[in-house]
Design a protein around this motif. Structure first.
Motif, short mmCIF file in Angstrom:
data_model
loop_
_atom_site.label_atom_id
_atom_site.label_comp_id
_atom_site.label_asym_id
_atom_site.label_seq_id
_atom_site.Cartn_x
_atom_site.Cartn_y
_atom_site.Cartn_z
N LEU A 75 5.54 6.90 2.57
CA LEU A 75 5.62 5.45 2.44
C LEU A 75 5.03 4.93 1.12
CD1 LEU A 75 6.17 2.63 3.57
CD2 LEU A 75 4.17 2.88 5.03
N ASN A 76 5.92 4.47 0.27
CA ASN A 76 5.58 3.87 -1.03
C ASN A 76 4.91 4.81 -2.02
OD1 ASN A 76 6.62 1.32 -0.41
ND2 ASN A 76 4.72 0.66 0.56
N SER A 107 0.83 -1.21 0.00
CA SER A 107 0.00 0.00 0.00
C SER A 107 0.86 1.26 0.00
CB SER A 107 -0.86 0.05 1.27
OG SER A 107 -1.91 -0.86 1.18
N GLU A 108 0.29 2.33 -0.52
CA GLU A 108 0.93 3.64 -0.42
C GLU A 108 0.24 4.39 0.73
OE1 GLU A 108 0.85 5.72 -4.13
OE2 GLU A 108 1.82 4.07 -5.21
N ILE A 109 1.03 5.01 1.61
CA ILE A 109 0.44 5.75 2.73
C ILE A 109 0.93 7.20 2.66
CG2 ILE A 109 -0.02 5.75 5.22
CD1 ILE A 109 -0.45 2.96 4.41
#
Lengths: 259, 434
Positions: free
Chosen positions: A143-144, A91-93
């Motif tokens: 994150l990502n 996942s992207e956060i």
């Protein structure tokens, strides 16, 4: 010697469709097991069910890590007990930096009052990023978010290295990686091999197994492990495909739960 | 409980203005505005009925006690200031400005920072040319009431080419529920100047805020080539009503940045609008909002493109919890002749409970062909995949959700230009979001 990780008769369903149909697997300390198989045979379902993804419902069976029943734990407890899943699609956060996230994850397992010092954390993270040939700026990126496929995979391995789990599941970690990135990722995995840590490597292709040598290779079809062997099994699958396995076992359609 | 004043007419306005020794022209303006207020309707914000908000409550002129040095400020106000603030500080307590501090070298440069009540006498010409011109008293009853009643206030003038590296901090604070609390902030940035204003509106009315209305306004005039950055954090207590109309007018090549935290505890009606009058002018508007309890919020951002090749971006992010409701409007208007204009906007609402409501209304009004415009809007709940991902690394569910929610607001929070205000904002967020 007792197994570090053991799955017995695992059945799991997604949206009412049963995908895992009674899967058994024993992994001893320090071993590397590879699970191979065509698309749609339940490989990723296995990974997600072990980790506890909310969409996957375990209907029967047991999963034990160090003799503890994993299936009774929440996802975060499983992680703190030593499970780690390097995901196929992380996942992207947005708004949460890689560093803040990882520090929260490390502190979650260290517990209150025993938090890692910021300096020590930064040094560790910098060192591991260097091993993975990651640009230091990724520490402060969200994150990502906006990471390429390959960058996300490296970031998964970075997390594995920082969190030092007991059982690592790599779900298609090789997909979307060019050969150089694959070598770096494999080197990261190999650096983590130890008698106390085991690996379950899920992959379509033999390619990754040239760099991460498995002790055992299993073939998955119809939501079960249908054949097991040593590294030579992976080589034969690479050379000849899966048809001979199907023929040998009298399987016509190897997939499971496909509409 | 204070008495509700619903009749505020010409005579009352004139008497109040005279009692403060305001110049004749302003007395006349206030008289006319009070008359208008009796005639005009309330504004009609989209999907947000405000008729039952106590908006006609006027209160009384209750000036705070002026102090000569920061050490004598009331503790609740002093606690909001950094220990050694750079730049200028101005403080409004209830109905008047009680403290002003301006670096002597700024004054020597021709910079003016003072209460607006003082500026109407000492800076009459400039004030008259700008006051209530971007926010017209004819707009609606609240505008007319503001024109009739504004008090204290902040006046900033930055001369041509002056670049102020330190900010001007304006603290607006009310702790008397009977007070009229209607500050007006007027910022005039002359050609090619640079200035940052940090405005912080709060109250000490926990449990007794019932009905205090902050009827505030901000007008920013960025002359050609000027850059103005205006950050505002509003966290008035529950039970108060916060009304703010913010307006900026950009001349050629000017740039205005709005960074706004709408963290009120009570109902709020805010409208932040930039008029891109000059060619090559630009605006960037970032708003975050957090709603709790049974709050009702109408939050609007607007950009009006008149100048050629003018550019605007507007982002609003709102987190709604419990039974709070927010209506988020974004209006990008491109007038005929504003060729090569580019207006982009995005509104996102995150709802943390089944009874929370959020509504995002992006509106593009375009009267010119050769332009770019875009919008994005989303309303939703916390993404279950994101929670799973964080939990799979050992982070407990509550902490995972906290990280995601704060992360959602972080792109705006991280833009706040002053470390102390940024940290204060993060503390308010922690408190509001638990």
């Amino acid at each position: 010697m007792s197994a570090l990780f053991e799955i017995r008769g695992l059945r799991a369903a997604v949206e009412g469709k049963e995908i895992l149909q009674g899967l058994n697997l024993r992994i001893g300390g320090g071993e590397v097991h590879a699970i191979m198989g065509p698309n749609g045979t339940g490989k990723s379902t296995l990974a997600s069910s072990i980790m506890g993804h909310p969409k996957y419902e375990v209907t029967a069976g047991e999963v034990e890590l160090d003799g503890r029943n994993v299936l009774e734990m929440e996802v975060d407890e499983r992680a703190r007990a030593g499970l780690f899943l390097a995901m196929q699609y992380p996942s992207e956060i947005p708004g949460v930096t890689n560093a803040d996230f990882l520090r929260s994850a490390i502190n979650a397992r260290r517990g209150e009052g025993n938090e890692i010092s910021l300096i020590r954390f930064i040094r560790q993270m910098e060192a591991k990023m260097k091993e993975l040939d990651m640009n230091p700026e990724f520490m402060h990126r969200y994150l990502n978010e906006g990471f390429s496929g390959g960058e996300k995979k490296r970031n998964e391995i970075l997390q594995m290295m920082m969190l030092e789990p007991k059982l690592v599941i790599l779900d298609e970690i090789d997909s979307g990686l060019d050969i150089d990135a694959l070598k770096i990722v494999a080197a990261g995995v190999n650096a983590m091999r130890s008698p106390e840590r085991s690996f379950l490597v899920i992959t379509h292709y033999q390619r990754l197994l040239n760099y991460v040598k498995p002790d055992y290779v299993h073939v998955m079809m119809q939501g079960r492990i249908v054949k097991s062997g040593g590294p030579e099994l992976a080589e034969r699958l690479e050379a000849e495909g899966y048809d001979w396995v199907k023929e040998e076992l009298g399987i016509v359609d190897e997939t499971v739960g496909q509409a | 409980m204070s008495t509700t004043t619903t009749s505020f007419g010409r005579e009352a306005a004139a008497a109040l203005a005279r009692s403060k020794n305001e110049p004749d022209w302003l007395v006349a303006v206030r008289e006319e505005a009070a008359e208008l207020a009796a005639r005009l309707e309330l504004p009609k914000p989209e999907k947000m009925p405000i008729q039952r908000w106590p908006l006609d409550r006027i209160g009384e002129y209750r000036p705070g006690a002026a102090v000569a040095d920061a050490g004598r400020l009331p503790a609740a106000i002093a606690g909001q200031l950094p220990e050694k603030p750079d730049g200028a500080v101005i403080v409004q307590h209830n109905s008047s400005v009680i403290y002003t501090q301006v670096p002597p070298e700024w004054t020597a440069q021709g910079v003016v920072v003072c209460s607006l009540e003082e500026a109407v006498r000492t800076q009459e010409e400039r004030v008259r040319a700008h006051l209530m011109t971007a926010y017209a008293r004819e707009e609606h009853r609240l505008a007319a009431l503001h024109a009739a009643l504004w008090n204290g206030g902040v006046y900033v003038y930055v001369p041509r080419n002056a670049e102020l590296t330190a900010p001007i901090q304006a603290l607006l604070y009310a702790d008397d529920p009977e007070a009229t609390f209607a500050p007006h902030v007027l910022v005039i940035a002359d050609a090619n100047s640079r200035v940052t204003v940090l405005e912080h509106a709060s109250s000490g009315l926990a449990g007794e805020g019932a009905g205090l209305v902050h009827n505030g306004a901000v007008e920013v005039f960025a002359k050609s080539g000027a850059h103005v950055r205006y950050a505002a954090v509003h966290h008035m207590d529950a039970g108060t009503v916060d009304v703010v109309y913010r307006r900026a007018v950009c001349d050629a090549d000017a740039r205005v940045e709005w960074i706004v935290g709408e963290l009120q505890g009570g109902n709020a009606l805010t409208d932040t609008k930039t008029i891109l009058k000059g060619g090559g002018s630009a605006s960037d508007t970032k708003v975050i909002a957090v709603g709790t309890g049974s709050q009702r919020e109408s939050l609007t951002t607007q950009a009006v493109h008149i100048g050629r090749a003018s550019e605007s971006t507007m982002v609003t992010r709102a987190v709604m919890t419990e039974e709070a409701t927010a209506i988020i409007n974004g209006v990008t208007k491109i007038e005929k002749g504003a060729t090569k204009a580019n207006g982009q906007q995005a509104e996102k609402v995150l709802m943390l409970s089944p009874k929370a409501r959020g509504d995002a209304n992006p509106i593009l009004l375009i009267d010119e062909d050769d332009v770019k415009a875009g919008h994005a809007a989303s309303v939703g709940q916390i993404n279950a995949e994101q929670v799973y991902y964080l939990m799979s690394r050992g982070i407990a569910r509550a902490e995972a959700e906290r990280l995601i929610v704060h992360g959602f607001l972080e792109p705006v929070v991280s833009e706040i230009p002053l470390e102390s205000l940024r940290e204060q904002l993060r503390r308010i967020l922690e408190r509001k979001l638990g």
